[in-house]
Write an enzyme that holds these catalytic residues in place. Sequence first.
Site, PDB file in Angstrom:
ATOM      1  N   GLY A  71       0.799  -1.221   0.000  1.00  0.00           N
ATOM      2  CA  GLY A  71       0.000   0.000   0.000  1.00  0.00           C
ATOM      3  C   GLY A  71       0.835   1.276   0.000  1.00  0.00           C
ATOM      4  N   ASN A 151      -8.410   4.038   8.358  1.00  0.00           N
ATOM      5  CA  ASN A 151      -7.887   2.864   9.049  1.00  0.00           C
ATOM      6  C   ASN A 151      -8.084   2.915  10.562  1.00  0.00           C
ATOM      7  OD1 ASN A 151      -5.935   4.940   8.163  1.00  0.00           O
ATOM      8  ND2 ASN A 151      -4.583   3.989   9.662  1.00  0.00           N
ATOM      9  N   GLN A 179      -7.927   0.032   3.176  1.00  0.00           N
ATOM     10  CA  GLN A 179      -8.813  -0.520   4.205  1.00  0.00           C
ATOM     11  C   GLN A 179     -10.196  -0.879   3.668  1.00  0.00           C
ATOM     12  OE1 GLN A 179      -8.008  -1.539   7.119  1.00  0.00           O
ATOM     13  NE2 GLN A 179      -5.994  -0.612   7.359  1.00  0.00           N
ATOM     14  N   SER A 199      -3.674  -3.154  -0.869  1.00  0.00           N
ATOM     15  CA  SER A 199      -2.543  -3.837  -0.239  1.00  0.00           C
ATOM     16  C   SER A 199      -2.949  -5.264   0.107  1.00  0.00           C
ATOM     17  CB  SER A 199      -2.161  -3.079   1.037  1.00  0.00           C
ATOM     18  OG  SER A 199      -1.208  -3.821   1.772  1.00  0.00           O
ATOM     19  N   GLY A 200      -2.062  -6.232  -0.201  1.00  0.00           N
ATOM     20  CA  GLY A 200      -2.401  -7.642  -0.018  1.00  0.00           C
ATOM     21  C   GLY A 200      -2.633  -8.064   1.422  1.00  0.00           C
ATOM     22  N   HIS A 201      -1.776  -7.574   2.346  1.00  0.00           N
ATOM     23  CA  HIS A 201      -1.814  -8.160   3.692  1.00  0.00           C
ATOM     24  C   HIS A 201      -3.021  -7.738   4.518  1.00  0.00           C
ATOM     25  CE1 HIS A 201      -0.110  -4.820   6.338  1.00  0.00           C
ATOM     26  NE2 HIS A 201       0.199  -4.355   5.141  1.00  0.00           N
ATOM     27  N   THR A 237      12.033  -7.627 -10.910  1.00  0.00           N
ATOM     28  CA  THR A 237      11.482  -8.956 -11.170  1.00  0.00           C
ATOM     29  C   THR A 237      10.212  -9.165 -10.342  1.00  0.00           C
ATOM     30  OG1 THR A 237      13.696  -9.768 -11.598  1.00  0.00           O
ATOM     31  CG2 THR A 237      12.018 -11.431 -11.085  1.00  0.00           C
ATOM     32  N   CYS A 325       2.139   5.549  16.492  1.00  0.00           N
ATOM     33  CA  CYS A 325       2.856   6.022  17.664  1.00  0.00           C
ATOM     34  C   CYS A 325       1.877   6.750  18.565  1.00  0.00           C
ATOM     35  CB  CYS A 325       3.948   6.978  17.220  1.00  0.00           C
ATOM     36  SG  CYS A 325       4.636   7.904  18.560  1.00  0.00           S
TER      37      CYS A 325
HETATM   38  C1  LIG Z   1      -5.211   3.304   4.748  1.00  0.00           C
HETATM   39  C2  LIG Z   1      -3.862   2.684   4.588  1.00  0.00           C
HETATM   40  N1  LIG Z   1      -3.069   3.076   3.579  1.00  0.00           N
HETATM   41  C3  LIG Z   1      -1.855   2.550   3.380  1.00  0.00           C
HETATM   42  C4  LIG Z   1      -1.346   1.586   4.232  1.00  0.00           C
HETATM   43  C5  LIG Z   1       0.012   1.033   3.983  1.00  0.00           C
HETATM   44  O1  LIG Z   1      -0.060  -0.260   3.421  1.00  0.00           O
HETATM   45  P1  LIG Z   1       1.200  -1.247   3.460  1.00  0.00           P
HETATM   46  O2  LIG Z   1       1.324  -1.716   4.873  1.00  0.00           O
HETATM   47  O3  LIG Z   1       0.850  -2.358   2.521  1.00  0.00           O
HETATM   48  O4  LIG Z   1       2.374  -0.466   2.987  1.00  0.00           O
HETATM   49  C6  LIG Z   1      -2.119   1.155   5.320  1.00  0.00           C
HETATM   50  C7  LIG Z   1      -1.592   0.178   6.285  1.00  0.00           C
HETATM   51  O5  LIG Z   1      -1.923   0.216   7.458  1.00  0.00           O
HETATM   52  C8  LIG Z   1      -3.416   1.719   5.496  1.00  0.00           C
HETATM   53  O6  LIG Z   1      -4.207   1.344   6.515  1.00  0.00           O
END
Ligand SMILES: Cc1ncc(COP(=O)(O)O)c(C=O)c1O
Length: 405
Positions: A71, A151, A179, A199-201, A237, A325
Amino acid sequence: MKRIYFDNNATTPVEEEVMAAMLPFFTDNFGNPSSLHWAGREVKQVVDDARAEVAALIGARSDEIVFTGGGSEGDNLAIIGSCEALRAGGRHIITTAVEHPAVLDTCRWCEKNGFRVTFLPVDRRGMINLRQLERAIDHDTILISVMWANNETGTIFPIAEIGEIASRYGVRFHCDAVQAAGKLALDVNAAGVDLLTISGHKIGAPKGIGALYVRRGLELCPHIHGGHQEYGLRAGTHNVPGIVGLGVACRLARTRLAEDADTLAALRDRLQQGITQRVEHVQVNGHPEQRLPGTLNISVAFVEGEGLLLHLDMHGIAASSGSACSSGSEGASHVLRAMGVKDDLLQSSIRFSLGRHNTAAEVDEVVAVFADVVARLRAMSPMLMDFNGIECDTYVECAIEEDHH
Ligand SMILES: Cc1ncc(COP(=O)(O)O)c(C=O)c1O
């Protein structure tokens, strides 16, 4: 000790089906998709298939999907890549004060490099004002970057309305949907989005893989130079196992979307009700209706958020302060601060984010432990000792009533 994971906005476990699909691409099918021989050819097809799955989740075409390292990289590529491509046409970016640091800090970097940035404020529910957005647009504006859903609080922005405004003024529109993907139905065309980050995770794929939707024909400057991969927009790659995993995770998310959203919303409501019924002086932060199904952000008066998290952790419960933080008032959540959450509640906030593996029994367990921990912390709290019976309701006043639209 039983462990309960309620921090799914931070990251999610890799789904079994995703893992199984990825494994052969570490060993048997290890080829580089750019190679012309058999080993390359056999993986090129799976990269294309995964691209189609990502595209299907957001209503895009396959050739509009660029695989990224996650992301943050997607947000950087969208914002810096747009600024560089469009700098001859203007130097003004509009974003919101509550974006993820991947957008906020990238915009601040642009500020140091000759661009002007408007950070739109939000109201007490975390919502922006569309008239204010429209007024912020001037002849110099080249980019609007607004997240689909927040988020920390889960507040969902009116993306289609923003897309309509952006297109009326001919301004490019980037949306961080990290999100929102997999939790809400996303359609880049209906929403009028030009660039969209996922974002995958966050959706059951591994960490370190993501995608950026780039509307066909849009000019964007790459910032990783080298090979010709990803239409020249992202050299390097391919992360084939990650790409395969992202493709499967997108397919699963698409097929389960409605069911998962209903289940998550029901669990979240059960959690919110359980907590607000059992614990006094808590404030729910975020929009009451326009909110992600699994997210609950609350401020707990007379309790220090970090202490609360540590005590929950000792009971095996993983939650989050919502911001990376949170120690010291300087580090308090920029999102809650922008929403006008009172100073004494800023450090008392906690985010629960539920995922598809959570259960009602876990919710009930968390409510019970939470009530117990809060009671014990309050019994020791100097903040509560200072509290000499002023209207307790002040602390429950939820940011919901005011409508600045
Ligand atoms: C709204 C949002 N944008 C971007 C990111 C960043 O994604 P990544 O952890 O894949 O870099 C996050 C991750 O918490 C997110 O919640």
